[in-house]
Scaffold this motif. Sequence first.
Motif, PDB file in Angstrom:
ATOM      1  N   LYS A  84       0.515  -1.131  -0.310  1.00 16.32           N
ATOM      2  CA  LYS A  84      -0.034  -0.213  -0.273  1.00 16.32           C
ATOM      3  C   LYS A  84       1.219   1.032   0.221  1.00 16.32           C
ATOM      4  O   LYS A  84       0.679   2.374  -0.041  1.00 16.32           O
ATOM      5  CB  LYS A  84      -0.865   0.018   1.341  1.00 16.32           C
ATOM      6  CG  LYS A  84      -2.441   1.030   0.943  1.00 16.32           C
ATOM      7  CD  LYS A  84      -3.115   1.028   2.586  1.00 16.32           C
ATOM      8  CE  LYS A  84      -3.616   0.025   1.908  1.00 16.32           C
ATOM      9  NZ  LYS A  84      -4.529  -0.012   3.048  1.00 16.32           N
TER      10      LYS A  84
ATOM     11  N   ARG B 248       0.616   4.418  -2.939  1.00 22.88           N
ATOM     12  CA  ARG B 248       0.500   5.677  -2.641  1.00 22.88           C
ATOM     13  C   ARG B 248       1.371   6.445  -2.550  1.00 22.88           C
ATOM     14  O   ARG B 248       1.243   7.415  -1.837  1.00 22.88           O
ATOM     15  CB  ARG B 248      -0.364   5.846  -0.546  1.00 22.88           C
ATOM     16  CG  ARG B 248      -0.922   7.470  -0.290  1.00 22.88           C
ATOM     17  CD  ARG B 248      -1.966   6.966   0.617  1.00 22.88           C
ATOM     18  NE  ARG B 248      -2.819   6.068   0.983  1.00 22.88           N
ATOM     19  CZ  ARG B 248      -4.235   5.564   2.251  1.00 22.88           C
ATOM     20  NH1 ARG B 248      -3.381   6.002   3.305  1.00 22.88           N
ATOM     21  NH2 ARG B 248      -4.771   5.002   1.569  1.00 22.88           N
TER      22      ARG B 248
ATOM     23  N   ILE C  60      -1.442  -7.499   4.835  1.00 21.50           N
ATOM     24  CA  ILE C  60      -2.433  -6.282   4.238  1.00 21.50           C
ATOM     25  C   ILE C  60      -3.819  -6.263   4.367  1.00 21.50           C
ATOM     26  O   ILE C  60      -4.593  -7.195   4.848  1.00 21.50           O
ATOM     27  CB  ILE C  60      -2.253  -6.092   2.746  1.00 21.50           C
ATOM     28  CG1 ILE C  60      -2.340  -4.472   2.222  1.00 21.50           C
ATOM     29  CG2 ILE C  60      -3.317  -7.275   2.317  1.00 21.50           C
ATOM     30  CD1 ILE C  60      -2.125  -4.425   0.954  1.00 21.50           C
TER      31      ILE C  60
END
Length: 233
Positions: free
Chosen positions: A129, A133, A163
């Motif tokens: 992630k 991002r 996750i």
Amino acid sequence: MVFKNLNIGNNIKNLFFPEVCLGCNNFLLQGEEVICTICRNNLPITGFSHIHDNQAYKILYGRVRIEEASSFLWFYKNTIVQQLIHNLKYRGHEEIGTFLGTWYGHNLLESPFYKNIDIVIPVPLHPKKLRKRKYNQVSNFGKAIASILNISYSENVLIQSKITSSQTTKNRTERWLEKSMAYQTCDKINLNNKHILIVDDVITTGATVEACAKALKKEQNCRVSVATIAITA
């Protein structure tokens, strides 16, 4: 002369590329940064930093041993706070974290409850992630708080090893089950007898910070407190 030229350059830049308030999207006036004066004055500040038995603390009470817990703002849907969190989390406006962290850092500095913090750490993102991002939305918030409190900051204390999916549609039990095994501490860092301040963006059910605190307490003899940008009303 150099400063005069810089001021002229900034004025020209603002003329053609005016900065807007990240809360309401109106143009910022001279001297305003990140959010306009109107939005700043309308932010729903909780006052939790000077109240031990506040709502953030009560959310976690009985679930994990927390020294202190505090949130800067009340989070309501379709408000300035939601707009700020959205711009911070999804639109790359990391300056929001610095702005709010600096402001809240001064509140915590004046509080009687946050005098013995040793290190500030953010709730970590899973590496997958983070690559997507490109930044952790609470990093600058935590760095600013650490700077004001004049203490250490580290992003290497906790690791998100699993996750997790979106938490918005899950109930408290579902969030807890998914989060409970998602975090672990870094074996190379010694946190014995340290007081750690975990920072996050929004506390709703408390599942995320609960999981982080339990991971810290499982392997280290340490105390844990929590500070978030906002708390759901």
